[in-house]
Design a protein around this motif. Sequence first.
Motif, mmCIF file in Angstrom:
data_model
loop_
_atom_site.group_PDB
_atom_site.id
_atom_site.type_symbol
_atom_site.label_atom_id
_atom_site.label_comp_id
_atom_site.label_asym_id
_atom_site.label_seq_id
_atom_site.Cartn_x
_atom_site.Cartn_y
_atom_site.Cartn_z
ATOM 1 N N PHE A 1 0.761 -1.424 0.092
ATOM 2 C CA PHE A 1 0.070 -0.289 -0.158
ATOM 3 C C PHE A 1 0.680 1.132 -0.120
ATOM 4 O O PHE A 1 0.143 2.171 -0.882
ATOM 5 N N SER A 2 2.263 1.055 0.778
ATOM 6 C CA SER A 2 3.064 2.219 0.467
ATOM 7 C C SER A 2 3.363 2.467 -1.262
ATOM 8 O O SER A 2 3.757 4.006 -0.881
ATOM 9 N N SER A 3 3.230 2.092 -1.905
ATOM 10 C CA SER A 3 3.940 2.094 -2.618
ATOM 11 C C SER A 3 2.848 3.160 -3.985
ATOM 12 O O SER A 3 3.450 3.387 -4.920
ATOM 13 N N VAL A 4 2.274 2.845 -3.749
ATOM 14 C CA VAL A 4 0.916 4.233 -4.053
ATOM 15 C C VAL A 4 1.314 5.554 -4.729
ATOM 16 O O VAL A 4 0.791 5.849 -2.985
ATOM 17 N N ASN A 5 0.778 6.028 -5.185
ATOM 18 C CA ASN A 5 1.590 7.607 -5.351
ATOM 19 C C ASN A 5 -0.172 8.315 -5.620
ATOM 20 O O ASN A 5 -0.256 8.090 -7.147
ATOM 21 N N VAL A 6 -0.432 8.865 -4.578
ATOM 22 C CA VAL A 6 -1.430 9.577 -5.074
ATOM 23 C C VAL A 6 -1.623 11.184 -5.139
ATOM 24 O O VAL A 6 -1.075 11.697 -3.761
ATOM 25 N N ASN A 7 -2.113 11.376 -6.562
ATOM 26 C CA ASN A 7 -2.246 12.774 -6.447
ATOM 27 C C ASN A 7 -3.301 13.608 -6.605
ATOM 28 O O ASN A 7 -4.616 12.888 -7.006
ATOM 29 N N ILE A 8 -4.190 14.216 -5.647
ATOM 30 C CA ILE A 8 -5.402 15.108 -5.106
ATOM 31 C C ILE A 8 -4.769 16.470 -5.759
ATOM 32 O O ILE A 8 -4.480 17.113 -4.211
ATOM 33 N N SER A 9 -5.798 17.585 -6.184
ATOM 34 C CA SER A 9 -5.782 18.837 -6.253
ATOM 35 C C SER A 9 -6.537 19.229 -4.872
ATOM 36 O O SER A 9 -7.868 18.583 -5.082
ATOM 37 N N SER B 1 -5.439 5.063 1.783
ATOM 38 C CA SER B 1 -5.924 6.495 1.016
ATOM 39 C C SER B 1 -5.614 7.866 1.212
ATOM 40 O O SER B 1 -5.683 8.626 1.141
ATOM 41 N N LEU B 2 -6.742 7.640 2.658
ATOM 42 C CA LEU B 2 -7.051 8.590 2.944
ATOM 43 C C LEU B 2 -5.705 9.471 3.722
ATOM 44 O O LEU B 2 -6.367 10.568 3.619
ATOM 45 N N ARG B 3 -4.505 8.245 4.048
ATOM 46 C CA ARG B 3 -3.209 9.589 4.945
ATOM 47 C C ARG B 3 -2.665 9.803 3.597
ATOM 48 O O ARG B 3 -2.012 10.699 3.879
ATOM 49 N N GLN B 4 -2.934 8.713 2.860
ATOM 50 C CA GLN B 4 -1.977 9.517 1.321
ATOM 51 C C GLN B 4 -2.472 10.780 1.120
ATOM 52 O O GLN B 4 -2.225 11.755 0.640
ATOM 53 N N MET B 5 -3.970 11.024 0.565
ATOM 54 C CA MET B 5 -4.364 11.598 -0.248
ATOM 55 C C MET B 5 -4.762 13.368 0.974
ATOM 56 O O MET B 5 -4.556 14.597 0.114
ATOM 57 N N ALA B 6 -4.310 13.342 2.890
ATOM 58 C CA ALA B 6 -3.829 14.225 3.611
ATOM 59 C C ALA B 6 -2.581 15.175 2.452
ATOM 60 O O ALA B 6 -2.737 16.089 2.877
ATOM 61 N N ALA B 7 -2.315 14.306 2.346
ATOM 62 C CA ALA B 7 -0.566 15.233 2.294
ATOM 63 C C ALA B 7 -0.466 15.722 0.859
ATOM 64 O O ALA B 7 0.001 16.052 0.816
ATOM 65 N N HIS B 8 -1.864 15.783 -0.337
ATOM 66 C CA HIS B 8 -2.206 16.202 -0.960
ATOM 67 C C HIS B 8 -2.966 17.521 -1.132
ATOM 68 O O HIS B 8 -2.944 17.808 -2.069
ATOM 69 N N LEU C 1 -7.480 12.803 8.051
ATOM 70 C CA LEU C 1 -6.508 12.560 8.875
ATOM 71 C C LEU C 1 -7.630 12.196 9.665
ATOM 72 O O LEU C 1 -7.099 10.942 10.177
ATOM 73 N N VAL C 2 -7.719 12.342 10.721
ATOM 74 C CA VAL C 2 -9.196 12.075 11.051
ATOM 75 C C VAL C 2 -10.198 11.187 11.099
ATOM 76 O O VAL C 2 -10.112 10.443 11.676
#
Length: 428
Positions: free
Chosen positions: A119-127, A168-175, A185-186
């Motif tokens: 799961f850590s290898s997924v790169n999520v880009n959310i504008s 996924s939510l954690r990764q999206m939070a970073a963007h 994050l919550v």
Amino acid sequence: MPQQPHAFGRELRRRRLAANISLEQLGALVHYSKGQLSKVERGLKPATSTLARLCDEQLKADGALAALAPAETAEVGSTHSLHDGEVWLMQLGQDGANTFHTVNRRSLLSAGAASLLSFSSVNVNISVDTGAATLVDASRSLFREFRRMGQTTAPGTLLPSLIAQTHSLRQMAAHNGSRTRRDLLVLASRYAEYAGWMAQESGNDEAALWWTKQAAELAAAGGDHDLAIYGLARRALISLLRGDSAEAVELAGRALDSDAAPRVRGLAAQKLAQAHAVAGNYDACMRSLDRARELLAEDSGDSTQPVIGASHLPDVVSMFTGWCLQELGRPDQAAETLGAQTARLPDHALRSRSRYGVRQALAHATAGDIDQACSVARSLLGSVAVVHSATITADLHRLARTLRRHPRVNAVRELDPELSALLASTAV
């Protein structure tokens, strides 16, 4: 520390004689045979925690006998810490079974494990746009559906989706921008906390502790102080179920003494009551239950957020009062309280109905009402098989051991094949 069988037996005999009660009289009070009690007193047979609490109550030992009984639960390993170099791995077998574990990123690369699902290898880009709010709302709605599914589905079935959604939510939070980042994050922390509960229901206490720690860290990063504190209460329950009531008291006490919202502190007080009950401390247990009721009554709640803790219990404190009374050696009162509360549960809440219904059956059996215990248990066998819960199975084993002390009762003979088959299937 648990004592040797002869230490418990000597103390039981001393207190029984001091109370001028014969073995036969005590056996009638706790629903054990004279022969069984004799073996316990002579150190030929270890006392179960249930017997210890029943004797403790009947001989007014104020927890002294209960403290001498060995814990009946297995220990769990230590939790893992979350580091930036950690990778979350999920492997799916051909039979549909899944396993989850974490590894160091360097170890993963050196082992050539790139083909595993990471799961850590997924790169999520959310504008950052107006769709972010819709994303948060949709994820909240999905979380509520997951909790409903958790009432009617085996926990291992839900875990892969919960883990994926948390990541996924954690990764999206970073963007995303700061406001949306906090919300994501919550929400990720809620998914992680529920993943911990499903891991516990699967019988993996180590994973449950790991996910509970993840939830606390995600909540803290998102500014949700209450859920971070609730992690202490969840850890207290895990400690309690693995037999460490002293650690459970310490963790629940820290959460209760915090500045968290009334609901979180109320749930912590409830966990503290459970720990005191297992330790045989009736007065401290009742005080904690009273405190839990006071705090939960103060809870104003937030309808926009998922409920913290159990969401299917109409009266949390009354239900756990029944749970505690069973541990305190008062099965008649426990059966009455649990029966009244399980009747109030919604029909779709199979997991909750199974958990507290089996507990009710155990209370009836411990109180000597064998026919009623078998009747309640038989009505639950189908739902217990569906929800596949480690915590329910533990009580089911206790129920089976209690019922098998009454082999001549027709209801026991009729139930035993079905109950044995169910326990065998859950051991696979």
